[in-house]
Design a protein around this motif. Structure first.
Motif, PDB file in Angstrom:
ATOM      1  N   PRO A   1      27.233  38.418  -8.435  1.00 45.49           N
ATOM      2  CA  PRO A   1      28.562  38.065  -8.944  1.00 45.49           C
ATOM      3  C   PRO A   1      28.689  36.546  -9.054  1.00 45.49           C
ATOM      4  O   PRO A   1      28.264  35.816  -8.164  1.00 45.49           O
ATOM      5  N   THR A   2      29.282  36.103 -10.159  1.00 47.28           N
ATOM      6  CA  THR A   2      29.408  34.674 -10.409  1.00 47.28           C
ATOM      7  C   THR A   2      30.829  34.337 -10.847  1.00 47.28           C
ATOM      8  O   THR A   2      31.368  34.965 -11.760  1.00 47.28           O
TER       9      THR A   2
ATOM     10  N   TYR B   1      33.027  34.593 -19.941  1.00 40.98           N
ATOM     11  CA  TYR B   1      32.784  36.031 -19.791  1.00 40.98           C
ATOM     12  C   TYR B   1      31.630  36.492 -20.688  1.00 40.98           C
ATOM     13  O   TYR B   1      30.830  37.336 -20.302  1.00 40.98           O
ATOM     14  N   ALA B   2      31.528  35.913 -21.881  1.00 40.35           N
ATOM     15  CA  ALA B   2      30.433  36.258 -22.791  1.00 40.35           C
ATOM     16  C   ALA B   2      29.078  35.842 -22.202  1.00 40.35           C
ATOM     17  O   ALA B   2      28.064  36.510 -22.419  1.00 40.35           O
ATOM     18  N   ALA B   3      29.080  34.760 -21.418  1.00 43.74           N
ATOM     19  CA  ALA B   3      27.839  34.296 -20.777  1.00 43.74           C
ATOM     20  C   ALA B   3      27.481  35.161 -19.569  1.00 43.74           C
ATOM     21  O   ALA B   3      26.349  35.122 -19.097  1.00 43.74           O
ATOM     22  N   GLY B   4      28.460  35.939 -19.075  1.00 39.92           N
ATOM     23  CA  GLY B   4      28.173  36.834 -17.959  1.00 39.92           C
ATOM     24  C   GLY B   4      28.972  36.593 -16.697  1.00 39.92           C
ATOM     25  O   GLY B   4      28.663  37.150 -15.653  1.00 39.92           O
ATOM     26  N   ALA B   5      30.016  35.765 -16.771  1.00 39.79           N
ATOM     27  CA  ALA B   5      30.832  35.499 -15.587  1.00 39.79           C
ATOM     28  C   ALA B   5      31.591  36.750 -15.153  1.00 39.79           C
ATOM     29  O   ALA B   5      32.033  37.536 -15.988  1.00 39.79           O
ATOM     30  N   ASN B   6      31.735  36.906 -13.848  1.00 40.52           N
ATOM     31  CA  ASN B   6      32.557  37.988 -13.314  1.00 40.52           C
ATOM     32  C   ASN B   6      34.018  37.565 -13.241  1.00 40.52           C
ATOM     33  O   ASN B   6      34.913  38.402 -13.254  1.00 40.52           O
ATOM     34  N   LEU B   7      34.236  36.247 -13.135  1.00 37.21           N
ATOM     35  CA  LEU B   7      35.585  35.718 -13.000  1.00 37.21           C
ATOM     36  C   LEU B   7      35.587  34.282 -13.501  1.00 37.21           C
ATOM     37  O   LEU B   7      34.598  33.558 -13.343  1.00 37.21           O
TER      38      LEU B   7
ATOM     39  N   PRO C   1      42.524  22.958 -10.003  1.00 38.93           N
ATOM     40  CA  PRO C   1      42.089  23.235  -8.635  1.00 38.93           C
ATOM     41  C   PRO C   1      42.411  24.675  -8.237  1.00 38.93           C
ATOM     42  O   PRO C   1      43.437  25.219  -8.643  1.00 38.93           O
ATOM     43  N   VAL C   2      41.532  25.253  -7.459  1.00 37.92           N
ATOM     44  CA  VAL C   2      41.721  26.621  -6.990  1.00 37.92           C
ATOM     45  C   VAL C   2      42.287  26.560  -5.570  1.00 37.92           C
ATOM     46  O   VAL C   2      41.712  25.921  -4.693  1.00 37.92           O
ATOM     47  N   ARG C   3      43.414  27.222  -5.371  1.00 32.39           N
ATOM     48  CA  ARG C   3      44.006  27.261  -4.037  1.00 32.39           C
ATOM     49  C   ARG C   3      43.096  28.054  -3.094  1.00 32.39           C
ATOM     50  O   ARG C   3      42.488  29.046  -3.502  1.00 32.39           O
ATOM     51  N   PRO C   4      43.009  27.617  -1.846  1.00 33.62           N
ATOM     52  CA  PRO C   4      42.115  28.289  -0.890  1.00 33.62           C
ATOM     53  C   PRO C   4      42.334  29.795  -0.786  1.00 33.62           C
ATOM     54  O   PRO C   4      41.370  30.556  -0.750  1.00 33.62           O
ATOM     55  N   GLU C   5      43.595  30.236  -0.773  1.00 36.52           N
ATOM     56  CA  GLU C   5      43.857  31.668  -0.625  1.00 36.52           C
ATOM     57  C   GLU C   5      43.366  32.457  -1.837  1.00 36.52           C
ATOM     58  O   GLU C   5      42.908  33.589  -1.700  1.00 36.52           O
ATOM     59  N   ARG C   6      43.449  31.871  -3.024  1.00 38.77           N
ATOM     60  CA  ARG C   6      42.922  32.554  -4.225  1.00 38.77           C
ATOM     61  C   ARG C   6      41.409  32.675  -4.135  1.00 38.77           C
ATOM     62  O   ARG C   6      40.846  33.728  -4.418  1.00 38.77           O
ATOM     63  N   LEU C   7      40.748  31.584  -3.734  1.00 37.30           N
ATOM     64  CA  LEU C   7      39.299  31.605  -3.634  1.00 37.30           C
ATOM     65  C   LEU C   7      38.842  32.602  -2.576  1.00 37.30           C
ATOM     66  O   LEU C   7      37.920  33.378  -2.812  1.00 37.30           O
ATOM     67  N   THR C   8      39.505  32.631  -1.429  1.00 33.20           N
ATOM     68  CA  THR C   8      39.086  33.574  -0.390  1.00 33.20           C
ATOM     69  C   THR C   8      39.345  35.019  -0.827  1.00 33.20           C
ATOM     70  O   THR C   8      38.503  35.884  -0.589  1.00 33.20           O
ATOM     71  N   ASN C   9      40.466  35.272  -1.482  1.00 36.44           N
ATOM     72  CA  ASN C   9      40.754  36.639  -1.936  1.00 36.44           C
ATOM     73  C   ASN C   9      39.717  37.122  -2.946  1.00 36.44           C
ATOM     74  O   ASN C   9      39.189  38.231  -2.834  1.00 36.44           O
ATOM     75  N   PHE C  10      39.415  36.299  -3.945  1.00 34.19           N
ATOM     76  CA  PHE C  10      38.438  36.698  -4.961  1.00 34.19           C
ATOM     77  C   PHE C  10      37.039  36.821  -4.354  1.00 34.19           C
ATOM     78  O   PHE C  10      36.269  37.706  -4.727  1.00 34.19           O
TER      79      PHE C  10
ATOM     80  N   ARG D   1      36.305  37.657  -1.264  1.00 34.34           N
ATOM     81  CA  ARG D   1      36.274  38.910  -0.506  1.00 34.34           C
ATOM     82  C   ARG D   1      36.082  40.114  -1.426  1.00 34.34           C
ATOM     83  O   ARG D   1      35.308  41.013  -1.127  1.00 34.34           O
ATOM     84  N   VAL D   2      36.780  40.130  -2.538  1.00 32.63           N
ATOM     85  CA  VAL D   2      36.661  41.240  -3.483  1.00 32.63           C
ATOM     86  C   VAL D   2      35.234  41.326  -4.036  1.00 32.63           C
ATOM     87  O   VAL D   2      34.609  42.392  -4.026  1.00 32.63           O
ATOM     88  N   LEU D   3      34.707  40.200  -4.512  1.00 27.85           N
ATOM     89  CA  LEU D   3      33.382  40.215  -5.136  1.00 27.85           C
ATOM     90  C   LEU D   3      32.261  40.494  -4.142  1.00 27.85           C
ATOM     91  O   LEU D   3      31.212  41.014  -4.522  1.00 27.85           O
ATOM     92  N   LEU D   4      32.477  40.154  -2.881  1.00 37.52           N
ATOM     93  CA  LEU D   4      31.454  40.422  -1.848  1.00 37.52           C
ATOM     94  C   LEU D   4      31.675  41.759  -1.142  1.00 37.52           C
ATOM     95  O   LEU D   4      30.880  42.153  -0.299  1.00 37.52           O
TER      96      LEU D   4
END
Length: 125
Positions: free
Chosen positions: A78-79, A95-101, A106-115, A117-120
């Protein structure tokens, strides 16, 4: 140690920011400053998740992601593409290159941790 995450970004401060967030989740974080180095590190020690910047020297994020998706041992990792780029079809290109998300900095810490957790497949905090 927890899941291995590879952070590929040319900005040292950004890599440190992600390292602090992901390390706080128990992830083992490996860093690369450009796409070519990221590919090399992934081939030697495949991570369970990759955070990938778009604009980098040597090899940009789109080229790096396409190369990852062509490599049998890395194609299913997952990338998350994280960039300052907005509009102009950037998300579609990711997404066309193959990204999952695709996330914008800037990405807020809670968004990064939530995503993360989902991808892992990790349990919610």
């Amino acid at each position: 140690m927890g899941p291995a995450v590879l952070v590929v970004d040319d900005a040292a401060t950004v890599r440190l920011y992600y390292r602090q967030i992901l390390g706080g989740m128990g992830c083992a974080v490996e860093e690369a400053w450009n796409g070519a180095e990221g590919l090399e590190k992934a081939l030697v020690r495949p991570p369970q998740l990759i955070l990938l910047d778009v604009n980098m020297p040597v090899l940009d994020g789109y080229s790096t992601l396409r190369a990852l998706r062509r490599e049998p041992s890395l194609c299913a990792i997952p990338t998350i593409m994280i960039t300052t780029e907005a509009g102009g079809g950037q998300a579609e290109r990711a997404y066309a290159a193959g990204a999952n998300l695709y996330l914008q900095k800037p990405v807020r810490p809670e968004r990064l941790t939530n995503f993360t957790r989902v991808l892992l497949g990790m349990q919610p905090a």
